[in-house]
Design an enzyme around this catalytic site. Sequence first.
Site, PDB file in Angstrom:
ATOM      1  N   ASP A  15       0.858  -1.185   0.000  1.00  0.00           N
ATOM      2  CA  ASP A  15       0.000   0.000   0.000  1.00  0.00           C
ATOM      3  C   ASP A  15       0.897   1.238   0.000  1.00  0.00           C
ATOM      4  O   ASP A  15       2.070   1.162   0.370  1.00  0.00           O
ATOM      5  CB  ASP A  15      -0.911   0.023   1.243  1.00  0.00           C
ATOM      6  N   SER A  16       0.314   2.354  -0.381  1.00  0.00           N
ATOM      7  CA  SER A  16       1.060   3.612  -0.332  1.00  0.00           C
ATOM      8  C   SER A  16       1.308   4.031   1.124  1.00  0.00           C
ATOM      9  O   SER A  16       2.252   4.766   1.401  1.00  0.00           O
ATOM     10  CB  SER A  16       0.281   4.704  -1.059  1.00  0.00           C
ATOM     11  N   CYS A  79      -3.533  -1.091  -2.321  1.00  0.00           N
ATOM     12  CA  CYS A  79      -3.788   0.321  -2.644  1.00  0.00           C
ATOM     13  C   CYS A  79      -4.714   0.434  -3.857  1.00  0.00           C
ATOM     14  O   CYS A  79      -4.380  -0.044  -4.949  1.00  0.00           O
ATOM     15  CB  CYS A  79      -2.448   0.981  -2.945  1.00  0.00           C
ATOM     16  N   GLU A 156      -5.200   9.040   8.608  1.00  0.00           N
ATOM     17  CA  GLU A 156      -3.775   9.003   8.988  1.00  0.00           C
ATOM     18  C   GLU A 156      -3.550   9.732  10.318  1.00  0.00           C
ATOM     19  O   GLU A 156      -2.609   9.440  11.043  1.00  0.00           O
ATOM     20  CB  GLU A 156      -2.910   9.639   7.890  1.00  0.00           C
ATOM     21  N   CYS A 194     -10.938   2.880  -1.315  1.00  0.00           N
ATOM     22  CA  CYS A 194      -9.655   3.397  -0.821  1.00  0.00           C
ATOM     23  C   CYS A 194      -9.307   2.610   0.431  1.00  0.00           C
ATOM     24  O   CYS A 194     -10.185   2.337   1.256  1.00  0.00           O
ATOM     25  CB  CYS A 194      -9.787   4.884  -0.497  1.00  0.00           C
ATOM     26  N   HIS A 196      -8.024   3.348   3.132  1.00  0.00           N
ATOM     27  CA  HIS A 196      -8.247   3.971   4.434  1.00  0.00           C
ATOM     28  C   HIS A 196      -9.704   3.974   4.864  1.00  0.00           C
ATOM     29  O   HIS A 196     -10.009   4.060   6.043  1.00  0.00           O
ATOM     30  CB  HIS A 196      -7.742   5.411   4.400  1.00  0.00           C
TER      31      HIS A 196
HETATM   32  N1  DGL Z   1      -3.785   3.758  -0.596  1.00  0.00           N
HETATM   33  C1  DGL Z   1      -4.518   4.774  -1.311  1.00  0.00           C
HETATM   34  C2  DGL Z   1      -5.748   4.125  -1.970  1.00  0.00           C
HETATM   35  O1  DGL Z   1      -6.217   3.080  -1.561  1.00  0.00           O
HETATM   36  C3  DGL Z   1      -4.951   5.905  -0.406  1.00  0.00           C
HETATM   37  C4  DGL Z   1      -3.807   6.753   0.106  1.00  0.00           C
HETATM   38  C5  DGL Z   1      -3.036   7.495  -0.985  1.00  0.00           C
HETATM   39  O2  DGL Z   1      -3.584   8.418  -1.613  1.00  0.00           O
HETATM   40  O3  DGL Z   1      -1.904   7.126  -1.224  1.00  0.00           O
HETATM   41  O4  DGL Z   1      -6.253   4.674  -2.915  1.00  0.00           O
END
Ligand code: DGL
Length: 279
Positions: A15-16, A79, A156, A194, A196
């Site tokens: 993930d990011s 992600c 976050e 997403c 999150h």
């Molecule tokens: N992990 C990203 C997603 O699921 C969300 C956070 C980001 O923008 O990097 O789209």
Amino acid sequence: MSSSPSAPHTIGVFDSGFGGLTVLRALMARLPRARFAFLGDTARLPYGSKSRRTIARYAAESARFLVREQGAEFLVIACNTASALALDAIQDAVPVPVLGVIEPGAAAARAASKTGDVLVIATDATVRSHAYVAACQALGLRAIEKACPLLVPLVEEGWTDHPVTAQVIDIYLNELRAEAAARGFNPDALVLGCTHYPLLRTLFEQAVRPGAMVIDSAESAAQAAVQLFNGGATALAAGPAAETEVRCFATDSVDKFERLGSTFLGRPVGDVELVDLGG
Ligand code: DGL
């Protein structure tokens, strides 16, 4: 998905940031005897506001780290942004099967929706790619997407049960409903597109209309991964998730990852290892 793999012993989850721990948590519940390596590219978060080219470069570097240095035999791209814009680039970068979260999320929406109309919320980049609209259309669904850029920083920050977050959700959903009404849609499902957003699930369930389903892309992706192993996952499926072997890596903010990551994962993340993937 490039091929139909047998059950891997080491699964890489990328993930990011650390929101993708929600996907890891869902995978661990189903495959507690697998080994997991999780990478959160926290130094370069957010991906959701970046260009396709940059997202593809970051995601490919992260995938190579999990495969080459951690021995991952299968990758789950937790992600949504990387899944929407860089799945091809990731598949080209590594010689192992790769699963993204978009198609499992759309399939779960198909299973949940009776009207055939769904709402999708995601990052700006995911929405601009229209990956969810395409995946939903392929399954006979109509979808309206909306970018909700304020939600990632709120999660976050750990504000997962905060009145400000609830208010922001209400504003976004009201805008989305107004657009749905103007376009003659009758949506009965909301896809959390997403990593999150599953952390805000309770707030979303309170905010949607009665009877509307909230689709968690983390759960859908974990389910899809297990199905891909063609039943070969049985050996990995028995045992308590509390004992599952997990190594977590981050490209920045190890302290914050350790502090907040446990909430996302539902158990302590342990010592998070710092890695440098370059700029
Ligand atoms: N992990 C990203 C997603 O699921 C969300 C956070 C980001 O923008 O990097 O789209």
